[in-house]
Design a protein around this motif. Structure first.
Motif, PDB file in Angstrom:
ATOM      1  N   UNK A   1      -1.220  13.155  -7.824  1.00  0.00           N
ATOM      2  CA  UNK A   1      -2.059  14.208  -7.255  1.00  0.00           C
ATOM      3  C   UNK A   1      -1.305  15.534  -7.197  1.00  0.00           C
ATOM      4  N   UNK A   2      -0.003  15.491  -6.929  1.00  0.00           N
ATOM      5  CA  UNK A   2       0.795  16.717  -6.828  1.00  0.00           C
ATOM      6  C   UNK A   2       0.825  17.496  -8.143  1.00  0.00           C
ATOM      7  N   UNK A   3       0.633  16.798  -9.255  1.00  0.00           N
ATOM      8  CA  UNK A   3       0.611  17.483 -10.550  1.00  0.00           C
ATOM      9  C   UNK A   3      -0.687  18.244 -10.779  1.00  0.00           C
ATOM     10  N   UNK A   4      -1.729  17.855 -10.047  1.00  0.00           N
ATOM     11  CA  UNK A   4      -3.049  18.423 -10.295  1.00  0.00           C
ATOM     12  C   UNK A   4      -3.545  19.324  -9.177  1.00  0.00           C
TER      13      UNK A   4
ATOM     14  N   UNK B   1       0.829  -1.205   0.000  1.00  0.00           N
ATOM     15  CA  UNK B   1       0.000   0.000   0.000  1.00  0.00           C
ATOM     16  C   UNK B   1       0.863   1.255   0.000  1.00  0.00           C
ATOM     17  N   UNK B   2       1.990   1.247   0.675  1.00  0.00           N
ATOM     18  CA  UNK B   2       2.879   2.410   0.658  1.00  0.00           C
ATOM     19  C   UNK B   2       3.258   2.781  -0.777  1.00  0.00           C
ATOM     20  N   UNK B   3       3.479   1.772  -1.607  1.00  0.00           N
ATOM     21  CA  UNK B   3       3.813   2.037  -3.012  1.00  0.00           C
ATOM     22  C   UNK B   3       2.618   2.632  -3.755  1.00  0.00           C
ATOM     23  N   UNK B   4       1.431   2.102  -3.502  1.00  0.00           N
ATOM     24  CA  UNK B   4       0.215   2.637  -4.128  1.00  0.00           C
ATOM     25  C   UNK B   4       0.012   4.089  -3.707  1.00  0.00           C
ATOM     26  N   UNK B   5       0.170   4.351  -2.428  1.00  0.00           N
ATOM     27  CA  UNK B   5      -0.025   5.714  -1.933  1.00  0.00           C
ATOM     28  C   UNK B   5       1.005   6.677  -2.528  1.00  0.00           C
ATOM     29  N   UNK B   6       2.250   6.226  -2.643  1.00  0.00           N
ATOM     30  CA  UNK B   6       3.301   7.095  -3.197  1.00  0.00           C
ATOM     31  C   UNK B   6       2.987   7.472  -4.636  1.00  0.00           C
ATOM     32  N   UNK B   7       2.489   6.515  -5.415  1.00  0.00           N
ATOM     33  CA  UNK B   7       2.124   6.820  -6.801  1.00  0.00           C
ATOM     34  C   UNK B   7       0.945   7.781  -6.861  1.00  0.00           C
ATOM     35  N   UNK B   8      -0.011   7.594  -5.978  1.00  0.00           N
ATOM     36  CA  UNK B   8      -1.152   8.509  -5.912  1.00  0.00           C
ATOM     37  C   UNK B   8      -0.693   9.911  -5.528  1.00  0.00           C
ATOM     38  N   UNK B   9       0.211  10.014  -4.574  1.00  0.00           N
ATOM     39  CA  UNK B   9       0.706  11.322  -4.143  1.00  0.00           C
ATOM     40  C   UNK B   9       1.404  12.058  -5.283  1.00  0.00           C
ATOM     41  N   UNK B  10       2.212  11.320  -6.037  1.00  0.00           N
ATOM     42  CA  UNK B  10       2.936  11.956  -7.148  1.00  0.00           C
ATOM     43  C   UNK B  10       1.978  12.465  -8.208  1.00  0.00           C
TER      44      UNK B  10
ATOM     45  N   UNK C   1      -2.514  13.819   2.291  1.00  0.00           N
ATOM     46  CA  UNK C   1      -2.892  13.672   3.698  1.00  0.00           C
ATOM     47  C   UNK C   1      -3.835  14.782   4.140  1.00  0.00           C
ATOM     48  N   UNK C   2      -3.608  15.984   3.657  1.00  0.00           N
ATOM     49  CA  UNK C   2      -4.487  17.091   4.030  1.00  0.00           C
ATOM     50  C   UNK C   2      -5.891  16.881   3.466  1.00  0.00           C
ATOM     51  N   UNK C   3      -5.985  16.383   2.243  1.00  0.00           N
ATOM     52  CA  UNK C   3      -7.292  16.086   1.663  1.00  0.00           C
ATOM     53  C   UNK C   3      -8.029  15.034   2.489  1.00  0.00           C
ATOM     54  N   UNK C   4      -7.317  13.960   2.828  1.00  0.00           N
ATOM     55  CA  UNK C   4      -7.927  12.876   3.589  1.00  0.00           C
ATOM     56  C   UNK C   4      -8.382  13.359   4.963  1.00  0.00           C
TER      57      UNK C   4
END
Length: 384
Positions: free
Chosen positions: A342-345, A331-340, A351-354
């Motif tokens: 999301x940072x573009x958009x 899951x850490x890998x999934x979250x890291x990809x989501x963070x990257x 974490x702040x959104x959640x």
């Protein structure tokens, strides 16, 4: 009756839920209970639990972010056979020593309230005489440990497995008097909270207790009122467990019937899971969403929440178990990809959104329990 105790107990099923709970407490300038179970965190010798924290790490994390001490640290379901590994121990003596040592760690870490729950046995629910004997033994042990270390300590007691219906007031009164008699005969203070059956029961993704059924609502409410009067006559507060997935009007009805405090935990984890899945799909990462769902489903952690007549889909089972895998490397890998991605958009971190969305759900429970809260000035918001 003891005053000044919080209304809401929040299960810290993830760090985001914990931070959101602190945010809600500071935003509304009110105390809140954080109620970790032993499967979420425990003493180091029992492992960190699925949150990845030890008891001491959890306590230090909270205290560093709670300068006004709005959060009470409260062990939830401490007691024999409440840790997943205690079923492997050779006998009751070893199990009692194990949970006593776990409580000692809680006390050393500065926990405010210990829930002593002696309802469990390897074969199912403990009979009342056995539950009573274990409860008073652990109560005395924890009281002595707290006194020896100079730690102020309060108690919550429970001696029944949570069911779907409500206590018979007469039976409850007789058992409660026996429990209180044993406690006071040893010169010990009475508990702050008593957990009773209130017709609230989480199964799958809803509350399926008798309190939530229209056909039984009136009867259950009357019985809750009777149980609450029994508690108040003894200067005790009534706490309801398994209050997840209730509406604000449901929570208000519980308080009107005499419930003094409620616990909510798995709903916050499933809510965070749903937000993550929504974000993964919104930013077009469906393969990662599928990976998360597969990881969660294959954990099998949904099994304890299934109704006997379950019709739950694999998707629903995965949502139920999502927060149990937040600490996994996959899951850490999934979250890291989501963070990257999301940072573009968005300039707002994941974490702040959640946490902002979870805080709103927590506040719904806080506000349903009372109408007297007023938002705190912004300067009082939780330290980061």
């Amino acid at each position: 009756m003891e005053v000044g105790l919080p209304f809401l107990g929040v299960g810290p099923v993830s760090r985001n839920v914990l931070d959101a709970a602190l945010t809600a407490a500071y935003r509304w300038n009110t105390k809140i209970m954080l109620i970790p179970s032993r499967s979420q965190m425990d003493a180091p010798e029992y492992g960190t639990g699925y949150t990845g924290w030890t008891t001491e790490q959890f306590a230090k994390y909270v205290r560093a972010r709670d300068p006004r001490h709005l959060a009470l640290l409260c062990r939830d379901h401490g007691g024999p056979w409440q840790h997943p590994d205690e079923g492997l121990l050779p006998d009751e003596k070893a199990v009692m020593a194990s949970c006593a040592a776990s409580f000692d760690t809680d006390i050393a870490a500065g926990f405010d309230i210990l829930h002593i729950d002696t309802s469990a046995e390897p074969t199912g629910e403990a009979r009342f005489p056995a539950a009573l004997g274990r409860l008073t033994e652990l109560y005395a042990h924890c009281s002595a440990t707290a006194e020896a270390t100079g730690r102020p300590l309060r108690f919550e007691i429970g001696f029944e497995v949570q069911g779907t219906d409500v206590n018979d007031p007469g039976v409850f009164e007789a058992q409660l008097d026996e429990v209180c008699g044993e406690i006071t005969s040893q010169g010990l203070p009475l508990p702050s909270f008593v957990v009773a059956q209130t017709g609230t029961k989480v199964q799958e993704l809803s509350n399926r207790g008798a309190f939530s059924r229209p056909a039984s609502r009136e009867r259950v409410t009357q019985q809750i009122t009777a149980v609450a009067k029994i508690c108040r006559a003894r200067n005790l507060k009534l706490k309801a467990h398994n209050c997840d997935y209730l509406t604000p009007s449901d929570v208000a009805a519980l308080t009107a019937a005499g419930v003094d405090a409620v616990n909510v935990a798995p709903e916050f984890g499933t809510y965070e899971t749903r937000i993550l899945l929504r974000l993964l799909n919104e930013i077009q990462l469906p393969k990662l969403a599928d990976q998360f769902l597969s990881l969660s489903y294959e954990s099998g952690k949904w099994s304890k929440w299934m109704a006997p007549d379950t019709m739950a889909t694999d998707y629903e089972r995965a949502v139920i178990a999502g927060h149990y895998v937040f600490g996994s490397p996959e899951f850490h890998d999934i979250r890291a990809q989501l963070e990257r991605r999301l940072a573009r958009r968005s300039a707002v971190p994941l974490e702040e959104l959640l946490q902002s969305e979870i805080a709103l759900l927590i506040e719904r429970y806080l506000l349903a329990g009372t109408s007297s809260w007023r938002p705190a000035p912004q300067s009082h918001l939780v330290a980061r």
